[in-house]
Design a protein around this motif. Structure first.
Motif, PDB file in Angstrom:
ATOM      1  N   SER B  62       0.912  -1.144   0.145  1.00 35.49           N
ATOM      2  CA  SER B  62      -0.023  -0.107   0.011  1.00 35.49           C
ATOM      3  C   SER B  62       0.684   1.413  -0.103  1.00 35.49           C
ATOM      4  O   SER B  62       0.640   2.040  -0.607  1.00 35.49           O
ATOM      5  CB  SER B  62      -0.910  -0.004   1.161  1.00 35.49           C
ATOM      6  OG  SER B  62      -0.311  -0.140   2.414  1.00 35.49           O
ATOM      7  N   GLY B  94      -1.643  -1.279  -6.225  1.00 35.05           N
ATOM      8  CA  GLY B  94      -2.940  -0.965  -5.539  1.00 35.05           C
ATOM      9  C   GLY B  94      -3.804  -1.899  -5.661  1.00 35.05           C
ATOM     10  O   GLY B  94      -4.764  -2.132  -4.859  1.00 35.05           O
ATOM     11  N   ALA B 116      -4.003   1.864  -0.028  1.00 31.58           N
ATOM     12  CA  ALA B 116      -3.807   1.146  -1.280  1.00 31.58           C
ATOM     13  C   ALA B 116      -4.876   1.746  -2.589  1.00 31.58           C
ATOM     14  O   ALA B 116      -4.505   1.814  -3.485  1.00 31.58           O
ATOM     15  CB  ALA B 116      -4.177  -0.350  -1.189  1.00 31.58           C
TER      16      ALA B 116
END
Lengths: 106, 159
Positions: B62, B94, B116
């Motif tokens: 993230s 992500g 994220a």
């Protein structure tokens, strides 16, 4: 003996990276002005920084805020980063279109 | 029937070997706790956050996704190529972390999920912007190669 009258920022201002796009084609790319704008910001001149490149101040804000957010973990942090980042992208696009229409590209 | 009682004994050395592998993060033994009972994965994530979330890990990518996504816009100066690379990497990282979180939300912290998600969206925005730049540059280069006179007229119009 000439005394060094130029400050460090002046020296950097004469040794910026050249935009390879502008070197080849002769007009600005959408990122041109960022370095001059950051330099103006270091000198404390917010208005000149905005005139060189309007997206610099929110961009630096996003970078600094992201560093703080990764340390401190704000609740609203991710949302704020998304919004400001989208704003930066929109500012860059509008700035480039504005430059095209006002013939500031060369 | 007595053979069935022997089978758990055969599993014991396997369990011991799992315990003998020490992992560097001190949160690992706590984080492995919720894995074993599968019914904890069924309730919606909001109920679990109210019940205190210790033992949860951050999603692995993230932070990298968020940082790359934000760096993608300053990096787009060189024909937009680096911006495109950074943006796509941030997007993929992500999206992968979001899938990982949705598979079992009890394992990971919600803040890293938000990070994220933000990294994915920033990567998308930067990718779109860089792709626009790359398309524009390719069009200009094709125009210069195909018809130099046209490019001179184009420059004259820009002035």
């Amino acid at each position: 003996m000439a005394q060094p009258q130029h400050s460090f920022l002046d020296w950097i201002g004469e040794h910026l990276f050249n935009c390879p796009f502008k070197a080849h084609f002769g007009f600005d790319c959408p990122g041109c002005g960022l370095q001059r704008s950051v330099l103006a910001l270091f000198r404390g001149d917010l208005i000149a920084s905005f005139k060189f490149y309007p997206a610099t101040i929110p961009l630096i804000f996003v970078v600094v805020f992201t560093i703080v957010h990764l340390k401190v973990d704000f609740k609203f942090g991710a949302q704020l980063i998304k919004i400001v980042f989208a704003g930066v992208a929109v500012i860059i696009l509008i700035n480039y279109i504005y430059k095209i229409y006002t013939h500031q590209l060369i | 029937m007595s053979e069935e009682q022997e089978t758990p004994q055969e599993n014991k050395p396997i369990d011991l070997s799992k315990d003998k592998n020490p992992e560097p993060a001190p949160f690992q033994p706590l984080g492995n706790g919720p894995v074993t009972p599968p019914p904890f994965q069924q309730p919606p994530p909001f109920g679990q956050f109210g019940g205190g979330g210790f033992g949860q890990q951050n999603l692995p990518n993230s932070t990298a996704s968020l940082v790359l996504g934000i760096l993608a816009i300053p990096a787009c100066c060189f024909y937009g190529i680096f911006g495109l690379i950074f943006g796509v990497i941030a997007w993929v990282l992500g999206a992968g972390d979001m899938k990982k979180y949705q598979l079992n939300p009890s394992l990971y912290t919600e803040s890293s999920y938000k990070n994220a998600k933000a990294g994915k969206i920033c990567g998308m925005i930067a990718t779109i912007l860089s792709a626009l730049m790359v398309v524009m540059f390719i069009l200009i280069i094709v125009g210069v190669v195909a018809n130099p006179n046209m490019f001179e007229n184009f420059l004259r119009d820009l002035r």
